[in-house]
Design an enzyme around this catalytic site. Sequence first.
Site, mmCIF file in Angstrom:
data_model
loop_
_atom_site.group_PDB
_atom_site.id
_atom_site.type_symbol
_atom_site.label_atom_id
_atom_site.label_comp_id
_atom_site.label_asym_id
_atom_site.label_seq_id
_atom_site.Cartn_x
_atom_site.Cartn_y
_atom_site.Cartn_z
ATOM 1 N N GLU A 40 0.845 -1.207 0.000
ATOM 2 C CA GLU A 40 0.000 0.000 0.000
ATOM 3 C C GLU A 40 0.877 1.253 0.000
ATOM 4 O O GLU A 40 2.093 1.183 0.222
ATOM 5 C CB GLU A 40 -0.919 0.010 1.218
ATOM 6 N N LYS B 109 -4.005 -1.826 14.861
ATOM 7 C CA LYS B 109 -3.304 -0.810 15.642
ATOM 8 C C LYS B 109 -3.933 -0.653 17.017
ATOM 9 O O LYS B 109 -5.148 -0.620 17.153
ATOM 10 C CB LYS B 109 -3.362 0.531 14.913
HETATM 11 N N1 PSU Z 1 -1.212 1.641 9.564
HETATM 12 C C1 PSU Z 1 -0.047 2.341 9.599
HETATM 13 N N2 PSU Z 1 0.057 3.447 8.849
HETATM 14 C C2 PSU Z 1 -0.953 3.829 8.023
HETATM 15 C C3 PSU Z 1 -2.154 3.066 7.966
HETATM 16 C C4 PSU Z 1 -2.243 1.990 8.752
HETATM 17 O O1 PSU Z 1 0.868 2.013 10.321
HETATM 18 O O2 PSU Z 1 -0.797 4.829 7.347
HETATM 19 C C5 PSU Z 1 -3.233 3.439 6.999
HETATM 20 C C6 PSU Z 1 -3.554 2.218 6.143
HETATM 21 O O3 PSU Z 1 -3.489 2.614 4.801
HETATM 22 C C7 PSU Z 1 -4.969 1.860 6.534
HETATM 23 C C8 PSU Z 1 -5.517 3.218 6.885
HETATM 24 O O4 PSU Z 1 -5.670 1.245 5.500
HETATM 25 O O5 PSU Z 1 -4.442 3.811 7.615
HETATM 26 C C9 PSU Z 1 -6.778 3.146 7.673
HETATM 27 O O6 PSU Z 1 -7.358 4.405 7.716
HETATM 28 P P1 PSU Z 1 -8.852 4.561 8.241
HETATM 29 O O7 PSU Z 1 -8.797 4.211 9.694
HETATM 30 O O8 PSU Z 1 -9.156 6.004 8.000
HETATM 31 O O9 PSU Z 1 -9.700 3.642 7.422
#
Ligand code: PSU
Length: 304
Positions: free
Chosen positions: A29, A163
């Site tokens: 990604e 996370k």
């Molecule tokens: N985990 C990380 N860094 C990130 C992300 C996740 O350590 O930048 C990003 C990923 O691309 C994940 C997104 O899909 O955050 C999720 O965002 P949201 O909670 O807005 O869906």
Amino acid sequence: MTKSLSQLLQISKPVAAALAAGKPVVALESTIITHGMPWPQNLETAQAVEQTIMDEGAVPATIAVMDGTIRVGLSSDDLTRLAKLDDVRKLSRADLAHALVLEQPGSTTVAATMLCSQLAGIKVFATGGLGGVHRGVSETMDISADLGEFLKSSVTVVCAGAKAILDVPKTLEWLETLGVPVLSYGTDNFPAFWSRDSGLASPLRLDTPEQIADFIRTRAVLGQEGGLVVANPVPAEAEIDRTDLEPLISQALAEASAAGIGGKEVTPYLLQRIFELTDGRSLETNIALVKNNAVLAAKIAAAL
Ligand code: PSU
Ligand code: MN
């Protein structure tokens, strides 16, 4: 004129050749590059992760939207250009076509990267941490589109768990509700990104890349569509203890709420605050776990 799929989806030569030859390919990604890490560590990490995958004998395919097309496999110049961009959108499933129509550059989240991997025929994808159910969900309704994507795209996502800024129990419940398999690799407990253990039992466990490949194939034999989560704990020497992190997470969440941060900004904001509150240690952990996930993803892709 609306572009055709072959115009919208630009697969790089090395990636296309590997896919045609049935060689292992690992998707990556790009939101982690544009919104997850600061310059220049973002570029260094992206390059190191690609190298890690090549060292394992697989071909990396970093995915992003550039120049009005979905790029599957970025040249080294494009990777650098992306990492340096200030005005770059974070694209999830809902945003992808919008950025393509407006020809705006964008990085892909887990959800959008799964979708693009599926379009390109890539089965395995390595990332850092999954999006999930946010704490305070009953107030905010904030559930990442990453979770729902597992119903739509048949891609294996290798991550370090969810996370710790999230509501990890609810994230696991939601995946169970959706019928998404969650396999922890070599451990009985579900990992929590910066820490090896969330304190919660993992729904499923497997111990080798071959078993995981067998699991993926068996699901396909049963006609089961959709993706699966492979949760790979961060290497012990790089982990941050859960109890050390928890007060910092509470502080970052309180600040986010006081500052009125919502929607797409929540996750990047929290990651940046945790980075500051740990004096940069969370970034080192993040880099270590992404590389670790790249190795496992390449092994699974090879076993497939
Ligand atoms: N985990 C990380 N860094 C990130 C992300 C996740 O350590 O930048 C990003 C990923 O691309 C994940 C997104 O899909 O955050 C999720 O965002 P949201 O909670 O807005 O869906
Ligand atoms: Mn969200």
